[in-house]
Enzyme design. Structure first.
Site, PDB file in Angstrom:
ATOM      1  N   ASP A  32      -6.565  -6.883  -6.215  1.00 21.45           N
ATOM      2  CA  ASP A  32      -6.213  -7.706  -5.043  1.00 21.45           C
ATOM      3  C   ASP A  32      -7.312  -8.608  -4.622  1.00 21.45           C
ATOM      4  O   ASP A  32      -8.001  -8.380  -3.737  1.00 21.45           O
ATOM      5  CB  ASP A  32      -5.762  -6.699  -3.843  1.00 21.45           C
ATOM      6  CG  ASP A  32      -5.347  -7.464  -2.617  1.00 21.45           C
ATOM      7  OD1 ASP A  32      -4.994  -8.503  -2.683  1.00 21.45           O
ATOM      8  OD2 ASP A  32      -5.302  -6.997  -1.487  1.00 21.45           O
ATOM      9  N   ASP A  65     -15.942  -3.018  -4.722  1.00 19.18           N
ATOM     10  CA  ASP A  65     -15.789  -4.293  -3.829  1.00 19.18           C
ATOM     11  C   ASP A  65     -17.325  -4.541  -3.875  1.00 19.18           C
ATOM     12  O   ASP A  65     -18.176  -3.637  -4.344  1.00 19.18           O
ATOM     13  CB  ASP A  65     -15.474  -3.754  -2.541  1.00 19.18           C
ATOM     14  CG  ASP A  65     -14.888  -4.799  -1.694  1.00 19.18           C
ATOM     15  OD1 ASP A  65     -13.818  -5.136  -1.633  1.00 19.18           O
ATOM     16  OD2 ASP A  65     -15.919  -5.815  -1.245  1.00 19.18           O
ATOM     17  N   SER A  66     -17.455  -5.854  -3.650  1.00 16.84           N
ATOM     18  CA  SER A  66     -18.821  -6.485  -3.697  1.00 16.84           C
ATOM     19  C   SER A  66     -19.547  -6.297  -2.165  1.00 16.84           C
ATOM     20  O   SER A  66     -20.693  -6.722  -2.042  1.00 16.84           O
ATOM     21  CB  SER A  66     -18.931  -7.874  -4.311  1.00 16.84           C
ATOM     22  OG  SER A  66     -17.953  -8.494  -3.285  1.00 16.84           O
ATOM     23  N   PHE A 120     -11.288  -4.703  -5.696  1.00 17.01           N
ATOM     24  CA  PHE A 120     -11.577  -5.498  -4.553  1.00 17.01           C
ATOM     25  C   PHE A 120     -10.619  -4.647  -3.248  1.00 17.01           C
ATOM     26  O   PHE A 120      -9.911  -5.052  -2.541  1.00 17.01           O
ATOM     27  CB  PHE A 120     -10.450  -6.872  -4.609  1.00 17.01           C
ATOM     28  CG  PHE A 120     -10.878  -7.500  -5.849  1.00 17.01           C
ATOM     29  CD1 PHE A 120     -12.003  -8.669  -5.812  1.00 17.01           C
ATOM     30  CD2 PHE A 120     -10.070  -7.496  -6.877  1.00 17.01           C
ATOM     31  CE1 PHE A 120     -12.315  -9.222  -6.975  1.00 17.01           C
ATOM     32  CE2 PHE A 120     -10.335  -8.463  -8.083  1.00 17.01           C
ATOM     33  CZ  PHE A 120     -11.357  -9.260  -8.109  1.00 17.01           C
ATOM     34  N   ARG A 132       1.033  -1.006   0.104  1.00 13.90           N
ATOM     35  CA  ARG A 132       0.033  -0.049   0.164  1.00 13.90           C
ATOM     36  C   ARG A 132       0.781   1.351  -0.059  1.00 13.90           C
ATOM     37  O   ARG A 132       0.683   2.229  -0.690  1.00 13.90           O
ATOM     38  CB  ARG A 132      -0.999  -0.100   1.493  1.00 13.90           C
ATOM     39  CG  ARG A 132      -2.019  -1.127   1.289  1.00 13.90           C
ATOM     40  CD  ARG A 132      -3.268  -1.027   2.266  1.00 13.90           C
ATOM     41  NE  ARG A 132      -2.636  -1.444   3.428  1.00 13.90           N
ATOM     42  CZ  ARG A 132      -3.092  -2.735   4.109  1.00 13.90           C
ATOM     43  NH1 ARG A 132      -3.771  -3.268   3.175  1.00 13.90           N
ATOM     44  NH2 ARG A 132      -2.735  -3.174   4.950  1.00 13.90           N
ATOM     45  N   CYS A 136      -3.631 -14.284  -3.496  1.00 10.52           N
ATOM     46  CA  CYS A 136      -3.155 -14.971  -2.331  1.00 10.52           C
ATOM     47  C   CYS A 136      -3.822 -16.309  -2.245  1.00 10.52           C
ATOM     48  O   CYS A 136      -4.132 -16.814  -1.188  1.00 10.52           O
ATOM     49  CB  CYS A 136      -3.816 -14.120  -1.237  1.00 10.52           C
ATOM     50  SG  CYS A 136      -5.842 -13.917  -1.383  1.00 10.52           S
TER      51      CYS A 136
HETATM   52  N1  SAH Z   1      -6.685  -4.563  -0.898  1.00  9.72           N
HETATM   53  C1  SAH Z   1      -7.517  -4.666   0.160  1.00  9.72           C
HETATM   54  C2  SAH Z   1      -7.746  -6.291   0.517  1.00  9.72           C
HETATM   55  C3  SAH Z   1      -8.583  -6.984  -0.421  1.00  9.72           C
HETATM   56  S1  SAH Z   1      -9.579  -8.205   0.166  1.00  9.72           S
HETATM   57  C4  SAH Z   1      -6.822  -3.972   1.259  1.00  9.72           C
HETATM   58  O1  SAH Z   1      -5.614  -3.625   0.975  1.00  9.72           O
HETATM   59  O2  SAH Z   1      -7.291  -4.081   2.416  1.00  9.72           O
HETATM   60  C5  SAH Z   1     -10.447  -8.703  -0.993  1.00  9.72           C
HETATM   61  C6  SAH Z   1     -11.785  -8.085  -1.281  1.00  9.72           C
HETATM   62  O3  SAH Z   1     -12.338  -8.646  -2.541  1.00  9.72           O
HETATM   63  C7  SAH Z   1     -12.869  -8.243  -0.113  1.00  9.72           C
HETATM   64  O4  SAH Z   1     -13.225  -6.871   0.255  1.00  9.72           O
HETATM   65  C8  SAH Z   1     -14.141  -8.902  -0.654  1.00  9.72           C
HETATM   66  O5  SAH Z   1     -15.222  -8.233  -0.696  1.00  9.72           O
HETATM   67  C9  SAH Z   1     -13.940  -8.246  -2.201  1.00  9.72           C
HETATM   68  N2  SAH Z   1     -14.587  -9.398  -3.251  1.00  9.72           N
HETATM   69  C10 SAH Z   1     -14.488 -10.507  -3.222  1.00  9.72           C
HETATM   70  N3  SAH Z   1     -14.876 -11.210  -4.589  1.00  9.72           N
HETATM   71  C11 SAH Z   1     -15.332  -9.807  -5.234  1.00  9.72           C
HETATM   72  C12 SAH Z   1     -15.831  -9.759  -6.362  1.00  9.72           C
HETATM   73  N4  SAH Z   1     -16.298 -10.694  -7.429  1.00  9.72           N
HETATM   74  N5  SAH Z   1     -15.979  -8.565  -6.746  1.00  9.72           N
HETATM   75  C13 SAH Z   1     -15.780  -7.495  -6.077  1.00  9.72           C
HETATM   76  N6  SAH Z   1     -15.368  -7.550  -4.773  1.00  9.72           N
HETATM   77  C14 SAH Z   1     -15.097  -8.770  -4.322  1.00  9.72           C
END
Ligand code: SAH
Length: 393
Positions: free
Chosen positions: A296, A248-249, A226, A210, A336
């Protein structure tokens, strides 16, 4: 002590100090050990190899606590957790953050145990029967780490089902007026919801990535896919991004992302609740372009068995991202998935660039922050891999 005897020739990985005994390597179990009980692991010739926690329901039939004759008791957990805390203190990251991973499972000699620290609060996950059996000893040991006043349990991860364990969460030690904490990371504040957030509440492993992102975003149009609680989006804004779109979803995650923008006095990103796969297609069709894109996603492949399907999903989003980057733009892309190696991930991203028709280079290989160490004998714990790619200008 009850004993697990290995089949002939199956002691090799244990002799290299890989801490798992798979069910297929087991010749017989002597006695009737209970789930989580400490047993001796012996080679077929009877040689003592380790003391381990027994998991009768899991494919990972035993997880090694110690390679020696050490007693596995409350003192054992106090020593291991004390060691883990001293290693974190030696990292010298406490000027950058008040929150870090204190215990990283096997890599700290504590299989099945994860503990993240948010200031004065430790949030712990017990993910195996062995960890479960010692949960109170672990909670007591965490309370002895300087500055920890509260231990909250978040043993509600899906993997517990593989061990025959029910989900459990709640306060274990100390008192809690509320379940939100505010963490500090490289000069920014983030609100963490420890009761309902993902995993223990925050993705601490991405801390350094980040910061790297922050330094790439001055004057840029940024897309954070995400986004969770806006860790990347808010760093991009802090770095002087011209605009930030965050996808994000999860509505509650985006709500907290907005709170985090306010906490830091930042302009708000355009937070959009959407499925990234669909939203990227829509943006591509609209001809949207960005200078920096972050991908991510959650893990698409928990094990190698899911690697093929996961590869298609990674390829899909990386291809769409490459198509939406302006010349000279950057893609910060992660996996991940335990089931996708770093080498395979690089191949997937290379294939995506090729199909998108862009010439891209890797400027940096990205990893988890150093409070998530990887035992050399246990590369499985290097689950986070990422690439910072720049497309030709
Ligand atoms: N980059 C973030 C962490 C991401 S974690 C940070 O630095 O804190 C992954 C995220 O993806 C979660 O918030 C989850 O809600 C989201 N997610 C999972 N599948 C998804 C999809 N199909 N579309 C949008 N978001 C999604």
């Amino acid at each position: 002590m009850n004993k697990l005897i290995l089949k002939a020739g199956r002691e090799k990985s244990l002799k290299r100090r890989h801490p798992w005994v798979f069910s297929g390597a087991v010749s017989k179990v002597e006695g009737q050990p209970q789930p989580g009980e400490t047993i001796e692991v012996r080679a077929s010739d009877g040689a003592l190899l380790a003391r381990a926690a027994y998991s009768p329901q899991s494919q990972i039939r035993a997880r090694v606590w110690t390679w020696g004759n050490e007693e596995v008791d409350a003192g054992f957990f106090a020593r291991r957790i004390g060691d883990a805390a001293r290693v974190r203190a030696a990292l010298g990251i406490d000027s950058a953050t008040d929150s870090m991973r204190l215990v990283h499972g096997e890599s700290d000699g504590l299989p099945g145990i994860i503990a993240d620290r948010y200031g004065d609060t430790a949030v712990v996950q017990f993910l195996s029967t062995g960890a479960e059996r010692w949960r109170h000893a672990v909670a007591d040991a965490l309370c002895s780490v300087p500055g920890i006043e509260r231990v909250w349990e978040r043993s509600d991860a899906d993997v517990r089902a593989l061990e025959g364990l029910e989900p459990r969460s709640g306060l274990m030690r100390g008192s809690a007026q509320n379940t939100q904490r505010t963490l500090h990371e490289h000069g920014l504040k983030f609100r963490v919801e420890i009761e309902h957030g993902h995993k223990t509440g925050f993705y601490l492993d991405q801390r350094d990535n980040r910061l790297l992102l922050r330094n790439l975003t001055r004057g840029k149009d940024v897309l954070d896919c995400f986004s969770y609680t806006g860790g990347c989006a808010n760093n991009a804004l802090h770095g002087g991004a011209a605009s930030v779109v965050a996808l994000d979803s999860s509505a509650p995650a985006l709500e907290l992302a907005r709170v985090n923008a306010v906490l830091n006095g930042l302009a708000e990103a355009e937070f959009i609740e959407a499925d990234v796969f669909q939203a990227l297609r829509k943006m591509r069709d609209q001809g949207r372009k960005f200078d920096v894109i972050v991908l991510d996603p959650p893990k698409f492949a928990p094990t190698a068995a899911h690697a093929e399907k996961a590869s298609r999903a990674y390829k899909d989003i990386n291809l769409l991202a490459f198509k939406m980057l302006r010349p000279g733009g950057c893609l910060m892309t992660f996996s991940c998935s335990g089931g996708v190696s770093g080498e395979l991930f690089q191949k997937i991203v290379a294939g995506a660039a090729l199909d998108a028709g862009v010439d891209a280079r890797v400027e940096r290989w990205l990893h988890a922050a150093p409070d998530h160490p990887v035992a050399l004998n246990f590369p499985e714990s290097a689950y986070l891999k990422g690439l910072l790619c720049r497309v030709a200008g």
